[in-house]
Scaffold this active site. Structure first.
Site, PDB file in Angstrom:
ATOM      1  N   TYR A  56       0.818  -1.210   0.000  1.00  0.00           N
ATOM      2  CA  TYR A  56       0.000   0.000   0.000  1.00  0.00           C
ATOM      3  C   TYR A  56       0.852   1.261   0.000  1.00  0.00           C
ATOM      4  O   TYR A  56       1.768   1.435   0.810  1.00  0.00           O
ATOM      5  CB  TYR A  56      -0.930   0.039   1.224  1.00  0.00           C
ATOM      6  CG  TYR A  56      -1.655   1.362   1.325  1.00  0.00           C
ATOM      7  CD1 TYR A  56      -2.663   1.691   0.407  1.00  0.00           C
ATOM      8  CD2 TYR A  56      -1.291   2.317   2.266  1.00  0.00           C
ATOM      9  CE1 TYR A  56      -3.295   2.912   0.459  1.00  0.00           C
ATOM     10  CE2 TYR A  56      -1.927   3.542   2.326  1.00  0.00           C
ATOM     11  CZ  TYR A  56      -2.925   3.837   1.422  1.00  0.00           C
ATOM     12  OH  TYR A  56      -3.546   5.047   1.455  1.00  0.00           O
ATOM     13  N   HIS A  86      -3.339  16.426  -3.052  1.00  0.00           N
ATOM     14  CA  HIS A  86      -3.813  16.563  -1.682  1.00  0.00           C
ATOM     15  C   HIS A  86      -3.644  17.982  -1.133  1.00  0.00           C
ATOM     16  O   HIS A  86      -4.072  18.268  -0.014  1.00  0.00           O
ATOM     17  CB  HIS A  86      -3.090  15.572  -0.770  1.00  0.00           C
ATOM     18  CG  HIS A  86      -3.587  14.157  -0.916  1.00  0.00           C
ATOM     19  ND1 HIS A  86      -3.644  13.505  -2.128  1.00  0.00           N
ATOM     20  CD2 HIS A  86      -4.057  13.272   0.014  1.00  0.00           C
ATOM     21  CE1 HIS A  86      -4.113  12.284  -1.950  1.00  0.00           C
ATOM     22  NE2 HIS A  86      -4.376  12.120  -0.666  1.00  0.00           N
ATOM     23  N   ASN A 198       1.136  11.450   5.345  1.00  0.00           N
ATOM     24  CA  ASN A 198       0.573  10.738   6.491  1.00  0.00           C
ATOM     25  C   ASN A 198       1.312  11.176   7.749  1.00  0.00           C
ATOM     26  O   ASN A 198       2.546  11.281   7.751  1.00  0.00           O
ATOM     27  CB  ASN A 198       0.730   9.223   6.315  1.00  0.00           C
ATOM     28  CG  ASN A 198      -0.377   8.611   5.477  1.00  0.00           C
ATOM     29  OD1 ASN A 198      -0.356   7.435   5.188  1.00  0.00           O
ATOM     30  ND2 ASN A 198      -1.355   9.404   5.072  1.00  0.00           N
ATOM     31  N   TYR A 280     -17.696  32.215  44.913  1.00  0.00           N
ATOM     32  CA  TYR A 280     -16.958  31.046  44.433  1.00  0.00           C
ATOM     33  C   TYR A 280     -15.803  31.408  43.505  1.00  0.00           C
ATOM     34  O   TYR A 280     -14.786  30.723  43.478  1.00  0.00           O
ATOM     35  CB  TYR A 280     -17.894  30.098  43.686  1.00  0.00           C
ATOM     36  CG  TYR A 280     -18.850  29.314  44.551  1.00  0.00           C
ATOM     37  CD1 TYR A 280     -18.860  29.450  45.942  1.00  0.00           C
ATOM     38  CD2 TYR A 280     -19.746  28.428  43.972  1.00  0.00           C
ATOM     39  CE1 TYR A 280     -19.737  28.729  46.726  1.00  0.00           C
ATOM     40  CE2 TYR A 280     -20.629  27.694  44.749  1.00  0.00           C
ATOM     41  CZ  TYR A 280     -20.623  27.839  46.124  1.00  0.00           C
ATOM     42  OH  TYR A 280     -21.489  27.119  46.894  1.00  0.00           O
ATOM     43  N   ARG A 283     -13.207  32.129  46.116  1.00  0.00           N
ATOM     44  CA  ARG A 283     -13.001  31.078  47.109  1.00  0.00           C
ATOM     45  C   ARG A 283     -12.590  29.743  46.473  1.00  0.00           C
ATOM     46  O   ARG A 283     -11.838  28.959  47.063  1.00  0.00           O
ATOM     47  CB  ARG A 283     -14.297  30.898  47.904  1.00  0.00           C
ATOM     48  CG  ARG A 283     -14.114  30.086  49.150  1.00  0.00           C
ATOM     49  CD  ARG A 283     -15.400  29.627  49.815  1.00  0.00           C
ATOM     50  NE  ARG A 283     -16.591  30.416  49.559  1.00  0.00           N
ATOM     51  CZ  ARG A 283     -17.822  29.956  49.805  1.00  0.00           C
ATOM     52  NH1 ARG A 283     -17.991  28.729  50.267  1.00  0.00           N
ATOM     53  NH2 ARG A 283     -18.877  30.713  49.560  1.00  0.00           N
ATOM     54  N   PHE A 329      -1.578   7.026  12.071  1.00  0.00           N
ATOM     55  CA  PHE A 329      -1.842   8.420  11.698  1.00  0.00           C
ATOM     56  C   PHE A 329      -3.174   8.932  12.236  1.00  0.00           C
ATOM     57  O   PHE A 329      -3.506  10.103  12.089  1.00  0.00           O
ATOM     58  CB  PHE A 329      -1.834   8.586  10.179  1.00  0.00           C
ATOM     59  CG  PHE A 329      -2.658   7.545   9.440  1.00  0.00           C
ATOM     60  CD1 PHE A 329      -3.960   7.270   9.785  1.00  0.00           C
ATOM     61  CD2 PHE A 329      -2.106   6.839   8.381  1.00  0.00           C
ATOM     62  CE1 PHE A 329      -4.714   6.323   9.109  1.00  0.00           C
ATOM     63  CE2 PHE A 329      -2.850   5.891   7.689  1.00  0.00           C
ATOM     64  CZ  PHE A 329      -4.152   5.635   8.056  1.00  0.00           C
ATOM     65  N   GLU A 413     -12.046   5.429   4.524  1.00  0.00           N
ATOM     66  CA  GLU A 413     -11.738   6.173   5.741  1.00  0.00           C
ATOM     67  C   GLU A 413     -13.063   6.533   6.408  1.00  0.00           C
ATOM     68  O   GLU A 413     -13.574   7.645   6.280  1.00  0.00           O
ATOM     69  CB  GLU A 413     -10.891   7.393   5.382  1.00  0.00           C
ATOM     70  CG  GLU A 413      -9.560   6.964   4.764  1.00  0.00           C
ATOM     71  CD  GLU A 413      -8.829   8.068   4.025  1.00  0.00           C
ATOM     72  OE1 GLU A 413      -9.228   9.240   4.160  1.00  0.00           O
ATOM     73  OE2 GLU A 413      -7.856   7.756   3.311  1.00  0.00           O
TER      74      GLU A 413
END
Length: 498
Positions: A56, A86, A198, A280, A283, A329, A413
């Protein structure tokens, strides 16, 4: 003076990250790192001469195209096409210090020798860092699952002479800058494009950038909270060690101790008080600030693990004679941690705004809105509005990103982390909290003007420095400029450690 950090497969710490974010830092690649990179590349080259089966991303397509075999003649083209296709980032540009850290963290991950990149590739990444050639990367486009694909593609484009960079303060085409330097574009070999794209370096760099700010903000919240406690004529009792010994959360105990230390020599805190208890927001500073401290500590642990890891895919195990395709990844560990950090920071802003509100309410001998002649003067009425609007925005931004997932790549994916979105919004929350704390300090310093007894030496010195940039408000003026000066003051606060 420039400082050199040697990257040689050693563990990086948050102090190293802070150094890597600096424009004055240079990196040097160590011999152990170099030998691991060269050996891994040689192993893969040899493996490619005998491997007939598809591997791959090395001799196949990507994502849902993983079953498409690519001929040996097209392997370089395959990797270059991956980087080009990409590079689909959108939105705002990533701050340059974050991009510089991305370069360094990508080198750190590839340098373990499990990614089989060329030595020339990793060396060129170091050249970019050292020469101030900073790729232009965009905040939107990563799903935080197959790594940070789009941001890392923009980071990698200049390696092949494409995309844009900042160099010497100017936006330039990478091809032009490489030509000026006399550098030939890198010819990507099998797997290299995938190794570059990746990985979690966008999420990691953005998250580490924010973590450095978070440690500063956490300490600053205690310091400014102590000023507000003095300005509000509050009690020191809620910070007594005995209270926190019986509920010993580390952050809670640490906060109480810090408030005690900050006010140890204060005459004002020792004066008798009319009120039995404080609200608060005063405190419960140990409990609220402390919970955020514990969250920040957890997130720090997650990110230090991540930046010292290998996060690309597939991974080459030379010693096992294995090339494994997995999911290192995937950004889920970071996405969850970033959402936790976002909430922790937002809460520091939320309680800060409440202290500001109490200070302007005309209580405990303070004039309404902290100004003489209230009515004629509105004083500090509206800075609290601004703080309230920012706190409200932070509540919206703190909605978790990690609970979302959108299917991509034809169903291959099918679960993504959205960690990149978490990283960007958490950085925005950190900046917003800085503004809220700056407004609190602006108010608290004004309140101290109306107190007669002296506070501690530490806070006296802090307030004196603050007064040099933000003068006392005696009558109405445009407060925007004061708030901006206060913001710069808190962002430059340096009394903290990791």
């Amino acid at each position: 003076m420039a400082h050199t950090l040697i990257l040689n497969q050693q563990t990086l710490h948050l102090a190293d990250v802070q150094q890597l974010l600096s424009a004055d830092t240079r990196i040097q690649l160590g011999e152990q790192l170099k030998q691991s990179v060269i050996a891994s590349r040689a192993y893969l080259d040899q493996k490619m001469t005998t491997a007939d089966a598809p591997i791959y991303g090395i001799n196949t397509g990507f994502g849902s195209l993983c079953d498409v075999k690519i001929s040996p003649d097209n392997l370089t083209k395959l990797q270059e096409n991956l980087v080009r296709s990409h590079a689909c980032g959108a939105g705002a540009e990533v701050p340059l210090p974050v991009v510089r850290l991305m370069l360094a963290l990508k080198i750190q991950s590839l340098g373990y020798g499990y990614s089989s990149v060329q030595w020339d590739t990793i060396s060129r990444l170091a050249d970019f860092y050292n020469e101030g050639i900073t790729p232009i990367v965009y905040t939107q486009g990563s799903l935080g699952a197959s790594g940070d694909l789009a941001p890392l593609a923009h980071l990698a484009l200049p390696l092949i002479g494409e995309g844009e960079v900042y160099y010497n303060g100017h936006r330039r085409m990478a091809q032009e800058v490489l030509a000026e330097k006399g550098w030939a574009p890198i010819q990507l070999q099998s797997k290299e494009g995938l190794a570059l794209l990746n990985g979690t370096q966008f999420m990691s760099a953005y998250g580490c950038y924010t973590l450095v700010q978070a440690h500063r903000i956490s300490r600053l919240a205690d310091v400014i909270g102590a000023v507000s406690l003095e300005g509000f004529d509050g009690r020191i009792d809620p910070f007594h060690p005995a209270l926190h010994a019986i509920r010993p959360h580390q952050g809670q105990q640490q906060t109480a101790q810090q408030i005690n230390d900050l006010l140890a020599d204060s005459m004002h805190i020792k004066q008798p008080k009319k009120q039995v208890q404080d609200p608060y927001s005063f405190r419960c500073m140990p409990q609220v600030h402390g919970a955020s401290k514990d969250a920040i500590a957890y997130v720090t642990k997650v990110f230090l693990t991540e930046i010292n890891s290998v996060t690309d895919n597939p991974t080459v195990f030379q010693e096992l004679d294995l090339i494994l395709s997995g999911g290192n990844f995937h950004g889920q560990p970071l996405a969850l941690a970033l959402d936790f950090l976002a909430i922790a920071l937002a809460e520091l802003g939320s309680i800060s705004e409440r202290r500001t509100y109490q200070l302007i309410s005309g209580l405990r001998g303070l004039p309404p809105f902290l100004v003489d002649n209230p009515g004629l003067n509105s004083g500090f009425m509206i800075p609290q509005y601004t703080a309230a609007s920012i706190v409200s925005l932070n509540k919206q931004l703190a909605s978790p990103s990690s609970i979302d997932s959108i299917v991509s790549s034809n169903g291959q994916e099918d679960h993504v982390s959205m960690g990149a979105n978490a990283a960007v919004k958490t950085a925005q929350i950190a900046t917003n909290v800085d503004r809220v704390l700056a407004i609190e300090l602006f108010n608290a310093s004004q309140a101290m003007h109306y107190r007669q007894a002296a506070t501690s030496a530490y806070l006296t010195e802090l307030l004196a420095r603050f007064r040099k940039v933000v003068p006392l408000v005696t009558e109405d003026r445009i407060l925007h400029y004061d708030m901006e000066e206060a913001l710069v003051f808190v962002q430059n606060f340096s009394d903290y450690h990791f």
